[in-house]
Design a protein around this motif. Structure first.
Motif, PDB file in Angstrom:
ATOM      1  N   ASP A  41       0.832  -1.207   0.000  1.00 59.15           N
ATOM      2  CA  ASP A  41       0.000   0.000   0.000  1.00 59.15           C
ATOM      3  C   ASP A  41       0.864   1.254   0.000  1.00 59.15           C
ATOM      4  OD1 ASP A  41      -2.379  -1.315  -0.081  1.00 59.15           O
ATOM      5  OD2 ASP A  41      -3.088  -0.695   1.887  1.00 59.15           O
ATOM      6  N   LEU A  42       1.943   1.227   0.783  1.00 59.03           N
ATOM      7  CA  LEU A  42       2.827   2.393   0.864  1.00 59.03           C
ATOM      8  C   LEU A  42       3.511   2.645  -0.474  1.00 59.03           C
ATOM      9  CD1 LEU A  42       4.086   4.558   2.698  1.00 59.03           C
ATOM     10  CD2 LEU A  42       5.903   2.917   3.252  1.00 59.03           C
ATOM     11  N   VAL A  43       3.947   1.569  -1.130  1.00 56.21           N
ATOM     12  CA  VAL A  43       4.639   1.711  -2.413  1.00 56.21           C
ATOM     13  C   VAL A  43       3.675   2.164  -3.511  1.00 56.21           C
ATOM     14  CG1 VAL A  43       5.843   0.430  -4.237  1.00 56.21           C
ATOM     15  CG2 VAL A  43       6.432   0.033  -1.841  1.00 56.21           C
ATOM     16  N   GLU A  44       2.463   1.593  -3.524  1.00 57.35           N
ATOM     17  CA  GLU A  44       1.526   1.876  -4.613  1.00 57.35           C
ATOM     18  C   GLU A  44       0.672   3.109  -4.361  1.00 57.35           C
ATOM     19  OE1 GLU A  44      -0.755  -1.670  -5.270  1.00 57.35           O
ATOM     20  OE2 GLU A  44       0.795  -2.537  -6.562  1.00 57.35           O
ATOM     21  N   GLY A  45       0.268   3.330  -3.093  1.00 60.28           N
ATOM     22  CA  GLY A  45      -0.652   4.428  -2.814  1.00 60.28           C
ATOM     23  C   GLY A  45      -0.115   5.530  -1.945  1.00 60.28           C
ATOM     24  N   GLY A  46       1.114   5.363  -1.433  1.00 63.86           N
ATOM     25  CA  GLY A  46       1.718   6.401  -0.615  1.00 63.86           C
ATOM     26  C   GLY A  46       1.237   6.430   0.818  1.00 63.86           C
ATOM     27  N   SER A  47       0.460   5.422   1.226  1.00 61.90           N
ATOM     28  CA  SER A  47      -0.064   5.351   2.586  1.00 61.90           C
ATOM     29  C   SER A  47      -0.098   3.898   3.029  1.00 61.90           C
ATOM     30  CB  SER A  47      -1.477   5.944   2.659  1.00 61.90           C
ATOM     31  OG  SER A  47      -2.090   5.655   3.898  1.00 61.90           O
ATOM     32  N   LEU A  48       0.213   3.666   4.314  1.00 63.26           N
ATOM     33  CA  LEU A  48       0.228   2.299   4.833  1.00 63.26           C
ATOM     34  C   LEU A  48      -1.143   1.639   4.769  1.00 63.26           C
ATOM     35  CD1 LEU A  48       2.561   2.616   7.961  1.00 63.26           C
ATOM     36  CD2 LEU A  48       3.038   1.363   5.855  1.00 63.26           C
ATOM     37  N   PHE A  49      -2.198   2.451   4.868  1.00 64.16           N
ATOM     38  CA  PHE A  49      -3.558   1.907   4.879  1.00 64.16           C
ATOM     39  C   PHE A  49      -4.359   2.424   3.687  1.00 64.16           C
ATOM     40  CE2 PHE A  49      -2.050   1.776   9.240  1.00 64.16           C
ATOM     41  CZ  PHE A  49      -2.366   0.479   9.612  1.00 64.16           C
ATOM     42  N   TYR A  52      -7.420   0.176   2.668  1.00 67.65           N
ATOM     43  CA  TYR A  52      -8.535   0.300   3.605  1.00 67.65           C
ATOM     44  C   TYR A  52      -9.259   1.633   3.429  1.00 67.65           C
ATOM     45  CZ  TYR A  52      -6.709  -3.739   6.166  1.00 67.65           C
ATOM     46  OH  TYR A  52      -6.280  -4.993   6.515  1.00 67.65           O
ATOM     47  N   THR A  53      -8.489   2.707   3.277  1.00 71.69           N
ATOM     48  CA  THR A  53      -9.084   4.036   3.102  1.00 71.69           C
ATOM     49  C   THR A  53      -9.900   4.105   1.817  1.00 71.69           C
ATOM     50  OG1 THR A  53      -7.225   5.049   4.280  1.00 71.69           O
ATOM     51  CG2 THR A  53      -8.598   6.500   2.940  1.00 71.69           C
ATOM     52  N   LEU A  54      -9.329   3.564   0.724  1.00 71.87           N
ATOM     53  CA  LEU A  54     -10.024   3.572  -0.558  1.00 71.87           C
ATOM     54  C   LEU A  54     -11.315   2.778  -0.482  1.00 71.87           C
ATOM     55  CD1 LEU A  54     -10.089   4.240  -3.606  1.00 71.87           C
ATOM     56  CD2 LEU A  54      -8.786   2.128  -3.983  1.00 71.87           C
ATOM     57  N   ASN A  55     -11.267   1.586   0.112  1.00 69.70           N
ATOM     58  CA  ASN A  55     -12.464   0.747   0.218  1.00 69.70           C
ATOM     59  C   ASN A  55     -13.529   1.413   1.076  1.00 69.70           C
ATOM     60  OD1 ASN A  55     -11.336  -1.244  -1.374  1.00 69.70           O
ATOM     61  ND2 ASN A  55     -10.588  -2.447   0.345  1.00 69.70           N
ATOM     62  N   TRP A  56     -13.111   2.048   2.166  1.00 64.90           N
ATOM     63  CA  TRP A  56     -14.069   2.721   3.048  1.00 64.90           C
ATOM     64  C   TRP A  56     -14.744   3.895   2.340  1.00 64.90           C
ATOM     65  CZ3 TRP A  56     -17.011   2.065   7.002  1.00 64.90           C
ATOM     66  CH2 TRP A  56     -17.530   3.152   7.693  1.00 64.90           C
ATOM     67  N   ASP A  57     -13.939   4.702   1.631  1.00 64.07           N
ATOM     68  CA  ASP A  57     -14.494   5.846   0.904  1.00 64.07           C
ATOM     69  C   ASP A  57     -15.456   5.384  -0.191  1.00 64.07           C
ATOM     70  OD1 ASP A  57     -13.031   7.546   2.479  1.00 64.07           O
ATOM     71  OD2 ASP A  57     -11.430   7.865   1.017  1.00 64.07           O
ATOM     72  N   TYR A  58     -15.082   4.301  -0.874  1.00 63.29           N
ATOM     73  CA  TYR A  58     -15.939   3.788  -1.950  1.00 63.29           C
ATOM     74  C   TYR A  58     -17.238   3.224  -1.378  1.00 63.29           C
ATOM     75  CZ  TYR A  58     -17.173   1.646  -6.407  1.00 63.29           C
ATOM     76  OH  TYR A  58     -17.806   1.324  -7.572  1.00 63.29           O
ATOM     77  N   LEU A  59     -17.140   2.532  -0.217  1.00 62.52           N
ATOM     78  CA  LEU A  59     -18.340   1.993   0.419  1.00 62.52           C
ATOM     79  C   LEU A  59     -19.281   3.112   0.829  1.00 62.52           C
ATOM     80  CD1 LEU A  59     -19.954  -0.360   1.642  1.00 62.52           C
ATOM     81  CD2 LEU A  59     -18.573  -0.118   3.716  1.00 62.52           C
ATOM     82  N   GLN A  60     -18.737   4.173   1.409  1.00 58.99           N
ATOM     83  CA  GLN A  60     -19.572   5.307   1.809  1.00 58.99           C
ATOM     84  C   GLN A  60     -20.256   5.946   0.605  1.00 58.99           C
ATOM     85  OE1 GLN A  60     -16.726   7.708   4.180  1.00 58.99           O
ATOM     86  NE2 GLN A  60     -18.122   7.396   5.886  1.00 58.99           N
ATOM     87  N   ALA A  61     -19.506   6.139  -0.491  1.00 61.01           N
ATOM     88  CA  ALA A  61     -20.085   6.733  -1.697  1.00 61.01           C
ATOM     89  C   ALA A  61     -21.179   5.834  -2.270  1.00 61.01           C
ATOM     90  CB  ALA A  61     -18.988   6.972  -2.735  1.00 61.01           C
ATOM     91  N   SER A  62     -20.959   4.497  -2.206  1.00 59.21           N
ATOM     92  CA  SER A  62     -21.951   3.549  -2.716  1.00 59.21           C
ATOM     93  C   SER A  62     -23.234   3.612  -1.892  1.00 59.21           C
ATOM     94  CB  SER A  62     -21.389   2.125  -2.686  1.00 59.21           C
ATOM     95  OG  SER A  62     -20.241   2.022  -3.491  1.00 59.21           O
ATOM     96  N   LEU A  63     -23.091   3.642  -0.565  1.00 57.17           N
ATOM     97  CA  LEU A  63     -24.264   3.687   0.308  1.00 57.17           C
ATOM     98  C   LEU A  63     -25.052   4.978   0.133  1.00 57.17           C
ATOM     99  CD1 LEU A  63     -22.748   2.166   3.597  1.00 57.17           C
ATOM    100  CD2 LEU A  63     -24.272   1.047   1.953  1.00 57.17           C
ATOM    101  N   LEU A  73     -13.182   8.434  -7.347  1.00 63.04           N
ATOM    102  CA  LEU A  73     -12.275   7.519  -6.652  1.00 63.04           C
ATOM    103  C   LEU A  73     -11.599   6.558  -7.629  1.00 63.04           C
ATOM    104  CD1 LEU A  73     -14.409   6.671  -3.485  1.00 63.04           C
ATOM    105  CD2 LEU A  73     -12.209   7.867  -3.504  1.00 63.04           C
ATOM    106  N   LEU A  74     -12.378   6.037  -8.576  1.00 63.76           N
ATOM    107  CA  LEU A  74     -11.826   5.088  -9.540  1.00 63.76           C
ATOM    108  C   LEU A  74     -10.890   5.766 -10.532  1.00 63.76           C
ATOM    109  CD1 LEU A  74     -14.993   2.910 -10.280  1.00 63.76           C
ATOM    110  CD2 LEU A  74     -13.047   2.331  -8.833  1.00 63.76           C
ATOM    111  N   ASN A  75     -11.239   6.991 -10.937  1.00 66.87           N
ATOM    112  CA  ASN A  75     -10.422   7.704 -11.917  1.00 66.87           C
ATOM    113  C   ASN A  75      -9.122   8.239 -11.331  1.00 66.87           C
ATOM    114  OD1 ASN A  75     -12.269   7.298 -14.001  1.00 66.87           O
ATOM    115  ND2 ASN A  75     -13.426   9.163 -13.501  1.00 66.87           N
TER     116      ASN A  75
END
Length: 256
Positions: A41-49, A52-63, A73-75
């Motif tokens: 996650d750190l190498v690909e997204g710049g954050s250790l989590f 998890y952050t991406l999935n949580w944000d996407y879940l909130q947007a979906s709900l 988020l996807l773009n």
């Protein structure tokens, strides 16, 4: 007819009584995988989590039904670089080998052996076969899934015992292990499906504990799966565990 209830009872006893705790061994594997995932996650997204952050944000947007936020988020996913792709691939391959060592440990305690923590490194002795087996299975399942979802699921059951074959019989190539798995699971996939179905409640409960219950559930399920593998071996006219690395004990073929 395989007795699923009896197999599950035996697996619970093994989880509780094995001389080197399956729960501790599983916790070690989970901890290693967790750390590796955080580094990816750190190498690909710049954050250790990042995941998890991406999935949580996407879940909130979906709900909330916020299609614009979901698209954003996807773009805005970080572009994969050659270095990040290489590192994540390396981690995936290491995980395959690590799981191989874990399966060797589980095979050993099914045979009544005392398997030390160093058993996790035993997958290194057949790392090439494990990785080649994983690559073939991944491609085959993907191609079958392109026809429709159901053929992909059936293919996953067809190749289910391939890793166990590689680890329990060092005379087999990766291709041989896959072909043998097809024989072992012929007319047997329904039984395996019912076994998986019987764990749905536990899997849902594990999700409520953020996966922490898996330290007990994973060895429990794996030991049950190995009991089915032993039956598959007999159906293919083989011993329970033909060849392969033997656990360190005076009578490695002793009964469970």
């Amino acid at each position: 007819m395989i007795n699923r209830v009896e197999i599950k009872m035996d697996a619970k006893v093994l989880v509780r009584t094995a001389r080197v705790s399956p729960i501790v061994m599983t916790a070690i594997v989970m901890a290693i995988c967790f750390v590796l995932d955080r580094v990816v996650d750190l190498v690909e997204g710049g954050s250790l989590f990042y995941t998890y952050t991406l999935n949580w944000d996407y879940l909130q947007a979906s709900l909330q039904g916020d299609i614009y936020a979901m698209d954003m988020l996807l773009n805005n996913l970080p572009a994969s670089t050659a270095s990040s792709f290489f590192f994540s691939t390396l981690v995936s391959l290491f995980t395959v080998v690590l799981n191989g060592g874990y399966y060797v440990y589980c095979i050993g305690i099914r045979r009544g052996a005392e398997m030390p923590y160093a058993t996790l490194l035993d997958g290194l002795s057949v790392a090439g076969k494990l990785i080649w087996c994983w690559l073939q299975i991944t491609v085959k399942i993907f191609l079958w899934s392109m026809l429709f979802v159901i053929p992909g699921i059936i293919a996953a059951y067809r190749y289910r015992f391939a890793y166990y074959n590689v680890l329990s019989d060092d005379s087999l190539s990766a291709g041989d292990a896959i072909r043998l798995s097809c024989r072992q699971t012929q007319g047997y996939k329904g039984e395996l499906f019912m076994l998986d179905l019987s764990f749905i409640g536990w899997s849902l409960l594990s999700s409520l504990t953020m996966g922490l219950l898996n330290v007990w559930l994973t060895p429990y399920m794996t030991l049950c799966d190995l009991a089915y593998f032993e039956e598959g071996q007999r159906r293919a006219g083989r011993g329970a565990f033909n060849g392969g690395p033997r656990p360190p004990e005076e009578d490695p073929w002793g009964s469970v």
